[in-house]
Write a protein that holds these residues in place. Structure first.
Motif, short mmCIF file in Angstrom:
data_model
loop_
_atom_site.label_atom_id
_atom_site.label_comp_id
_atom_site.label_asym_id
_atom_site.label_seq_id
_atom_site.Cartn_x
_atom_site.Cartn_y
_atom_site.Cartn_z
N PHE A 262 88.70 51.13 15.33
CA PHE A 262 90.05 50.82 15.16
C PHE A 262 90.80 49.71 15.77
CE2 PHE A 262 94.69 52.18 15.55
CZ PHE A 262 95.05 51.82 14.31
N THR A 263 90.46 49.63 17.20
CA THR A 263 90.92 48.37 17.97
C THR A 263 90.44 47.20 17.34
OG1 THR A 263 91.06 49.77 20.07
CG2 THR A 263 91.02 47.67 20.19
N LEU A 264 89.45 46.98 17.03
CA LEU A 264 88.62 45.79 16.44
C LEU A 264 89.51 45.41 15.19
CD1 LEU A 264 84.91 46.27 17.02
CD2 LEU A 264 86.49 44.57 18.34
N THR A 265 89.68 46.55 14.53
CA THR A 265 90.57 46.24 13.18
C THR A 265 91.76 45.86 13.51
OG1 THR A 265 89.32 48.10 12.18
CG2 THR A 265 91.22 47.45 10.86
N CYS A 266 92.72 46.25 14.31
CA CYS A 266 93.92 45.97 14.60
C CYS A 266 93.79 44.52 15.21
CB CYS A 266 94.49 46.66 15.86
SG CYS A 266 94.76 48.54 15.13
N LEU A 267 92.81 44.08 15.93
CA LEU A 267 92.70 42.80 16.30
C LEU A 267 92.41 41.94 15.48
CD1 LEU A 267 90.43 43.47 19.67
CD2 LEU A 267 92.74 42.55 19.83
N ALA A 268 91.68 42.32 14.38
CA ALA A 268 91.47 41.21 13.39
C ALA A 268 92.64 41.18 12.48
CB ALA A 268 90.35 41.86 12.46
N THR A 345 84.99 56.21 8.37
CA THR A 345 84.49 55.30 9.37
C THR A 345 84.20 53.93 8.53
OG1 THR A 345 83.79 56.83 10.80
CG2 THR A 345 82.66 54.78 10.96
N LEU A 346 83.47 54.32 7.23
CA LEU A 346 83.01 53.26 6.40
C LEU A 346 84.35 52.21 5.84
CD1 LEU A 346 80.21 54.69 4.27
CD2 LEU A 346 80.05 52.78 6.15
N ILE A 347 85.61 52.95 5.69
CA ILE A 347 86.65 52.48 5.20
C ILE A 347 87.30 51.50 6.27
CG2 ILE A 347 89.13 52.88 4.46
CD1 ILE A 347 88.17 55.33 2.89
N LEU A 348 87.22 52.09 7.41
CA LEU A 348 87.79 51.23 8.64
C LEU A 348 86.90 49.96 8.59
CD1 LEU A 348 89.05 53.56 11.35
CD2 LEU A 348 90.48 52.18 10.04
N THR A 349 85.65 50.17 8.79
CA THR A 349 84.50 49.07 8.88
C THR A 349 84.78 48.02 7.82
OG1 THR A 349 82.95 50.69 9.87
CG2 THR A 349 82.04 48.32 8.94
N GLY A 350 85.06 48.45 6.61
CA GLY A 350 85.40 47.33 5.36
C GLY A 350 86.54 46.75 5.86
N MET A 351 87.83 47.55 6.17
CA MET A 351 88.85 46.90 6.43
C MET A 351 88.78 45.93 7.58
SD MET A 351 91.58 49.64 6.50
CE MET A 351 92.36 50.71 4.73
N LEU A 352 88.01 46.26 8.60
CA LEU A 352 87.59 45.08 9.74
C LEU A 352 86.87 43.82 9.32
CD1 LEU A 352 87.21 44.15 12.70
CD2 LEU A 352 85.22 45.61 12.87
N LEU A 353 85.98 44.14 8.42
CA LEU A 353 85.16 42.90 7.77
C LEU A 353 86.01 42.03 6.94
CD1 LEU A 353 81.67 44.21 6.95
CD2 LEU A 353 82.40 43.28 8.92
N PHE A 354 87.12 42.64 6.12
CA PHE A 354 87.73 41.96 5.08
C PHE A 354 88.76 41.11 6.00
CE2 PHE A 354 91.76 41.83 2.98
CZ PHE A 354 91.26 41.05 1.75
N LEU A 356 88.43 40.08 9.13
CA LEU A 356 87.82 39.02 9.96
C LEU A 356 87.61 37.83 8.87
CD1 LEU A 356 85.40 41.02 12.16
CD2 LEU A 356 87.22 39.39 12.86
N VAL A 357 86.92 38.28 7.62
CA VAL A 357 86.91 37.07 6.78
C VAL A 357 87.87 36.19 6.56
CG1 VAL A 357 86.09 36.73 4.31
CG2 VAL A 357 84.53 38.25 5.60
N LEU A 358 89.04 36.97 5.96
CA LEU A 358 90.41 36.11 5.79
C LEU A 358 90.87 35.19 7.20
CD1 LEU A 358 92.65 38.57 3.97
CD2 LEU A 358 91.43 36.64 3.17
N SER A 359 90.70 36.14 8.11
CA SER A 359 90.89 35.36 9.47
C SER A 359 90.19 33.99 9.94
CB SER A 359 90.74 36.31 10.45
OG SER A 359 91.73 37.35 10.65
N ILE A 360 89.02 34.08 9.63
CA ILE A 360 88.15 32.87 9.77
C ILE A 360 88.34 31.83 8.65
CG2 ILE A 360 85.56 32.11 9.60
CD1 ILE A 360 84.84 35.00 10.76
N ARG A 361 88.51 32.22 7.52
CA ARG A 361 88.82 31.36 6.46
C ARG A 361 90.29 30.57 6.70
NH1 ARG A 361 92.04 31.84 1.82
NH2 ARG A 361 91.73 30.74 0.00
N ASN A 362 91.47 31.45 6.79
CA ASN A 362 92.49 30.56 7.22
C ASN A 362 92.50 29.82 8.68
OD1 ASN A 362 93.69 32.20 4.92
ND2 ASN A 362 94.49 33.75 6.23
N PHE A 363 91.73 30.31 9.42
CA PHE A 363 91.46 29.35 10.67
C PHE A 363 90.82 28.06 10.42
CE2 PHE A 363 89.88 28.59 14.84
CZ PHE A 363 90.86 28.51 15.51
#
Length: 368
Positions: A262-268, A345-354, A356-363
């Motif tokens: 959950f922390t990694l999801t919030c960081l993303a 857990t899978l839902i949180l993991t999916g949110m984290l990956l989504f 991260l992908v958006l953040s990298i793309r925008n960056f």
């Protein structure tokens, strides 16, 4: 790798030098868990009540003693007429009035039945229902005692058993919610503000021309908040167990793993905000309105999601705190394992990956 570690150390130095940020990161979680654990609770205790005893016999005196001795009620007033009851409610002096009619004990002895009237202040319906239920339970316990638990004709007696939280402590519900709220505040808000601050000061461009890859620079600024969030998870769990008497019935390792996820999801999400904003005020506003307020309102922490309209129930599914709150309750309170929370857990993991992908793309877009 040495450069990455150096950037992480630099960010730690920034945090240690800023006492206000340090207080928010480490002091606020402790304050919130103590406030929610002791002060802000949905338990109803020490409610002021009045007694209108028109019989004044041994039975009514015994019931009065029982009510006053419970932790839910304080008998603060003796009423002698119905107008006095109405006046007491209008003044806000009492929350409940208990009325014993004349010949209460005589009716109980000769007719095996007697009436007690309960009048509650229903301006707060939840409190009114709770108080009348508490008073009814005390009266029924007294009835069982004087009848020696004999089964009366045509009597249906419900036997209640509260699973996982027998004493109905509010802390059992607040601890998972405070964990979600603290991690969301520390990770999302502080990460977004920290990176945007570098943009405002003009130092972000200097770091981006360094030999280290840009994404590693951004990740290095997020690592300290991940480590501090682990410290916050540990401190919240310690306070919950040793101060609030909330047990950890499930796997501690699973609970910590879910907290880190959950922390990694919030960081993303904080990184995503930082790539879209150029000022600290904007980043703070988006973080508070976009995640902090939904955490309080749409996670099930304060308000039951089942009672919400369908559109809000649908929107709540995109709030990460909802799934983390459910996971913590299932693992910490109910003592269940990964088999009960693997979907969340899978839902949180999916949110984290989504995110991260958006953040990298925008960056990458901003760098171009």
């Amino acid at each position: 790798m040495k450069q990455f570690i150096s950037f992480v150390k630099k960010e730690f130095h920034h945090i240690w030098r800023d006492k206000r940020t340090l207080f928010i990161l480490l002091g606020m979680p402790i304050m919130q868990i103590l406030i929610f654990g002791f002060a802000l609770t949905n338990e109803v205790k020490n409610s002021q009540i009045a007694i209108f005893d028109q019989s004044n016999d041994a039975a009514t005196q015994a019931l009065r003693t029982e009510l006053d001795a419970s932790r839910y009620f304080d008998v603060v007033q003796d009423i002698h007429s119905y107008p006095e009851i109405e006046a007491a409610f209008k003044k806000g002096a009492i929350k409940l009035a208990v009325i014993f009619p004349e010949n209460f004990a005589n009716d109980l002895d000769h007719f095996n039945t007697a009436q007690v009237q309960l009048i509650a202040d229903a301006s707060d319906p939840n409190v009114a229902n709770t108080l009348t239920n508490y008073a009814t339970s005390i009266i029924l316990d007294y009835q069982d005692r004087i009848t020696n638990n004999r089964r009366l004709p045509y009597t249906i007696k419900a036997e209640m058993r509260m699973l996982y939280n027998p004493q109905l402590k509010g802390a059992y519900s607040f601890v998972p919610g405070v964990m979600a709220m603290v991690l969301m505040l520390v990770c999302t808000l502080m990460t977004a503000i920290t990176i945007v601050r570098e943009k405002e000061l003009g130092t972000m461009e200097i770091m981006l021309v360094s030999p280290m890859r840009p994404f590693k620079i951004v990740a290095a600024k997020a690592v300290p908040y991940l480590l501090l969030s682990i410290v916050n998870i540990t401190s919240i769990l310690l306070l919950s167990v040793f101060v609030l008497d909330v047990p950890i019935n499930g796997s501690l390792l699973l609970l910590i793993f879910e907290g880190i996820l959950f922390t990694l999801t919030c960081l993303a999400f904080g990184l995503l905000i930082s790539t879209k904003t150029d000022s600290q005020q904007t980043a703070m506003f988006i973080a508070l309105t976009g995640m902090f307020l939904p955490t309080i309102m749409l996670s099930g922490f304060m308000f039951p999601i089942e009672n919400m309209p369908l559109p809000l129930r649908v929107i709540s599914n995109i709030v990460p705190a909802k799934w983390f709150y459910y996971i913590v309750k299932e693992v910490m309170i109910k003592g269940l394992g990964i088999g009960a929370v693997w979907k969340e857990t899978l839902i949180l993991t999916g949110m984290l990956l989504f995110l991260l992908v958006l953040s990298i793309r925008n960056f990458k877009i901003r760098l171009a």
